[in-house]
Design a protein around this motif. Structure first.
Motif, PDB file in Angstrom:
ATOM      1  N   LEU A 228       1.874  -3.859 -11.134  1.00 33.13           N
ATOM      2  CA  LEU A 228       2.923  -3.497 -12.099  1.00 33.13           C
ATOM      3  C   LEU A 228       3.635  -2.180 -11.779  1.00 33.13           C
ATOM      4  O   LEU A 228       4.358  -1.658 -12.622  1.00 33.13           O
ATOM      5  N   THR A 229       3.466  -1.648 -10.584  1.00 33.89           N
ATOM      6  CA  THR A 229       4.057  -0.354 -10.251  1.00 33.89           C
ATOM      7  C   THR A 229       5.579  -0.455 -10.192  1.00 33.89           C
ATOM      8  O   THR A 229       6.134  -1.295  -9.483  1.00 33.89           O
ATOM      9  N   ARG A 230       6.231   0.439 -10.956  1.00 26.84           N
ATOM     10  CA  ARG A 230       7.689   0.448 -10.973  1.00 26.84           C
ATOM     11  C   ARG A 230       8.272   1.256  -9.816  1.00 26.84           C
ATOM     12  O   ARG A 230       9.317   0.924  -9.269  1.00 26.84           O
ATOM     13  N   TRP A 231       7.610   2.381  -9.468  1.00 24.19           N
ATOM     14  CA  TRP A 231       8.223   3.293  -8.508  1.00 24.19           C
ATOM     15  C   TRP A 231       7.155   3.919  -7.623  1.00 24.19           C
ATOM     16  O   TRP A 231       6.368   4.750  -8.050  1.00 24.19           O
ATOM     17  N   THR A 232       7.115   3.488  -6.402  1.00 24.24           N
ATOM     18  CA  THR A 232       6.233   4.072  -5.396  1.00 24.24           C
ATOM     19  C   THR A 232       6.713   3.544  -4.056  1.00 24.24           C
ATOM     20  O   THR A 232       7.706   2.812  -3.986  1.00 24.24           O
ATOM     21  N   SER A 233       6.011   3.893  -2.996  1.00 24.47           N
ATOM     22  CA  SER A 233       6.359   3.375  -1.683  1.00 24.47           C
ATOM     23  C   SER A 233       5.899   1.919  -1.573  1.00 24.47           C
ATOM     24  O   SER A 233       6.701   0.997  -1.498  1.00 24.47           O
ATOM     25  N   LEU A 234       4.591   1.721  -1.563  1.00 26.29           N
ATOM     26  CA  LEU A 234       3.987   0.398  -1.603  1.00 26.29           C
ATOM     27  C   LEU A 234       2.515   0.586  -1.905  1.00 26.29           C
ATOM     28  O   LEU A 234       1.815   1.267  -1.155  1.00 26.29           O
ATOM     29  N   GLY A 235       2.046   0.018  -3.001  1.00 22.52           N
ATOM     30  CA  GLY A 235       0.641   0.154  -3.349  1.00 22.52           C
ATOM     31  C   GLY A 235      -0.242  -0.602  -2.370  1.00 22.52           C
ATOM     32  O   GLY A 235      -0.111  -1.823  -2.217  1.00 22.52           O
ATOM     33  N   LEU A 236      -1.130   0.124  -1.679  1.00 24.62           N
ATOM     34  CA  LEU A 236      -1.992  -0.529  -0.693  1.00 24.62           C
ATOM     35  C   LEU A 236      -2.947  -1.534  -1.330  1.00 24.62           C
ATOM     36  O   LEU A 236      -3.395  -2.468  -0.668  1.00 24.62           O
ATOM     37  N   SER A 237      -3.264  -1.354  -2.600  1.00 26.33           N
ATOM     38  CA  SER A 237      -4.145  -2.317  -3.256  1.00 26.33           C
ATOM     39  C   SER A 237      -3.523  -3.716  -3.278  1.00 26.33           C
ATOM     40  O   SER A 237      -4.237  -4.724  -3.253  1.00 26.33           O
ATOM     41  N   LEU A 238      -2.201  -3.780  -3.301  1.00 24.95           N
ATOM     42  CA  LEU A 238      -1.518  -5.077  -3.251  1.00 24.95           C
ATOM     43  C   LEU A 238      -1.793  -5.760  -1.912  1.00 24.95           C
ATOM     44  O   LEU A 238      -2.118  -6.953  -1.861  1.00 24.95           O
ATOM     45  N   ILE A 239      -1.684  -4.998  -0.829  1.00 19.41           N
ATOM     46  CA  ILE A 239      -1.919  -5.551   0.505  1.00 19.41           C
ATOM     47  C   ILE A 239      -3.393  -5.918   0.678  1.00 19.41           C
ATOM     48  O   ILE A 239      -3.737  -6.924   1.308  1.00 19.41           O
ATOM     49  N   GLU A 240      -4.276  -5.097   0.125  1.00 21.78           N
ATOM     50  CA  GLU A 240      -5.701  -5.404   0.202  1.00 21.78           C
ATOM     51  C   GLU A 240      -6.014  -6.692  -0.553  1.00 21.78           C
ATOM     52  O   GLU A 240      -6.819  -7.519  -0.094  1.00 21.78           O
ATOM     53  N   ALA A 241      -5.400  -6.885  -1.724  1.00 22.89           N
ATOM     54  CA  ALA A 241      -5.608  -8.114  -2.494  1.00 22.89           C
ATOM     55  C   ALA A 241      -5.159  -9.333  -1.700  1.00 22.89           C
ATOM     56  O   ALA A 241      -5.840 -10.371  -1.693  1.00 22.89           O
ATOM     57  N   MET A 242      -4.038  -9.210  -1.012  1.00 25.90           N
ATOM     58  CA  MET A 242      -3.551 -10.319  -0.196  1.00 25.90           C
ATOM     59  C   MET A 242      -4.521 -10.595   0.954  1.00 25.90           C
ATOM     60  O   MET A 242      -4.791 -11.753   1.280  1.00 25.90           O
TER      61      MET A 242
END
Length: 324
Positions: A228-242
């Motif tokens: 749900l992050t609105r503003w950041t570079s890219l949350g690494l947790s998203l990539i880890e989940a994938m």
């Protein structure tokens, strides 16, 4: 090469120190922000050594990897060598600009001695670096393996300090979405959510400060990952989940719009579509598993560790060669 870098962002550093180099990480007695030393929640190789400021004065350093503006002066003070002049250096920009974003100047803008390396193209687009040399080396992740079981019909959220960071990380959206599917929130200081949000306990559980391997295992037991992050570079947790093989549902903000390709999850700015996707994945385990498998394939292809380390080897080698 012998690389000096501060322990700032644990997930990024965990991937970075997997290379074929020696890594010097400053440590202070209080293990504060400028001297965290080796990671305790991540698995770092023996090639990472803790060094005190006194030891750095005589240490052989081939290149300095800077990550915060004040590290330029700190490196000069502790090593006796000015980054970019007396020793090769690069500056990694992990974060997006704050404040007046379209007009935000980078702290190292317009200088030519220290290249700025953005971790996403989104970052490079939004920072005004002037005439400073810039590069993009996209994230890499140590593959945790395909662990997805999705046995729990709940959504996983990973976010640090959700109360303090508030709307930036989408904390305000949690109560509404918790009415759609139960949420499990992992990260630092997530226990504060119970006091800040009016959400029944059974609809929102919190899990604080888990070691990385345990975190991955727990994430993979949940049916879907919510970002749900609105503003950041890219949350690494998203990539880890994938990487774990989880289907993902994310806001169409930041670099997430290209990190999650079609078929690997749902990326949207419409909250009703976020809620609908969460409900669908939680109630359709077969679809969730299939989409998660495609998410893993996409993550391995774009954010694999080998590509990440090769990109960094090329850039650091060029920096050292220019100084020779």
């Amino acid at each position: 090469m012998r690389i000096l870098l501060w322990h700032v962002h644990g997930s990024w550093a965990t991937a970075f120190v997997q290379g074929q180099h020696d890594y010097l990480v400053p440590v202070l007695p209080d293990r504060g922000a400028d001297g965290l030393g080796r990671a305790r929640s991540w698995d770092w190789p023996a090639s990472v050594s803790e060094v005190t400021p006194q030891q750095l004065r005589d240490a052989e350093v081939d290149v300095v990897v800077l990550q915060r503006p004040h590290e330029v002066g700190l490196a000069a003070e502790w090593t006796g060598r000015r980054p970019g002049r007396d020793v090769p250096a690069v500056y990694v920009e992990h974060n997006t600009p704050r404040g007046d974003v379209p007009a935000t100047r980078h702290p190292l803008a317009d200088q030519g001695e220290i290249p700025i390396v953005h971790v996403t193209h989104f970052n490079r687009l939004f920072w005004d670096c002037g005439t400073a040399p810039t590069h993009v080396i996209e994230h890499g992740v140590v593959d945790p393996g395909h662990r997805y079981s999705g046995e729990w019909p709940r959504a996983a959220v990973v976010v640090n300090e959700p109360v303090r960071r508030g709307r930036v990380v989408g904390t305000d959206l949690l109560p509404e979405l918790a009415r759609t599917v139960p949420l499990d929130v992992f990260g630092m200081k997530v226990h504060e959510l119970g006091e800040a949000l009016d959400v029944p306990h059974q609809r929102l559980w919190t899990f604080e400060d888990l070691p990385q391997d345990r975190l991955h295992a727990e994430m993979a037991r949940r049916r879907v990952y919510l970002h749900l992050t609105r503003w950041t570079s890219l949350g690494l947790s998203l990539i880890e989940a994938m990487h774990l093989g989880m289907p993902v549902v994310a806001l169409a903000t930041t670099e997430a719009v290209v990190a999650v390709p079609p078929g690997a999850g749902v990326v949207t700015t419409r909250l009703e579509e976020v809620a609908a996707a969460l409900w669908r994945f939680v109630h359709d385990p077969a679809e969730a598993e299939a989409v998660g498998a495609r998410a893993r394939e996409a993550a391995l292809a774009r954010y694999g560790l080998a590509r990440f380390l090769a990109d960094w080897d090329a850039l650091l080698g060029a920096a050292a060669a220019r100084a020779a």
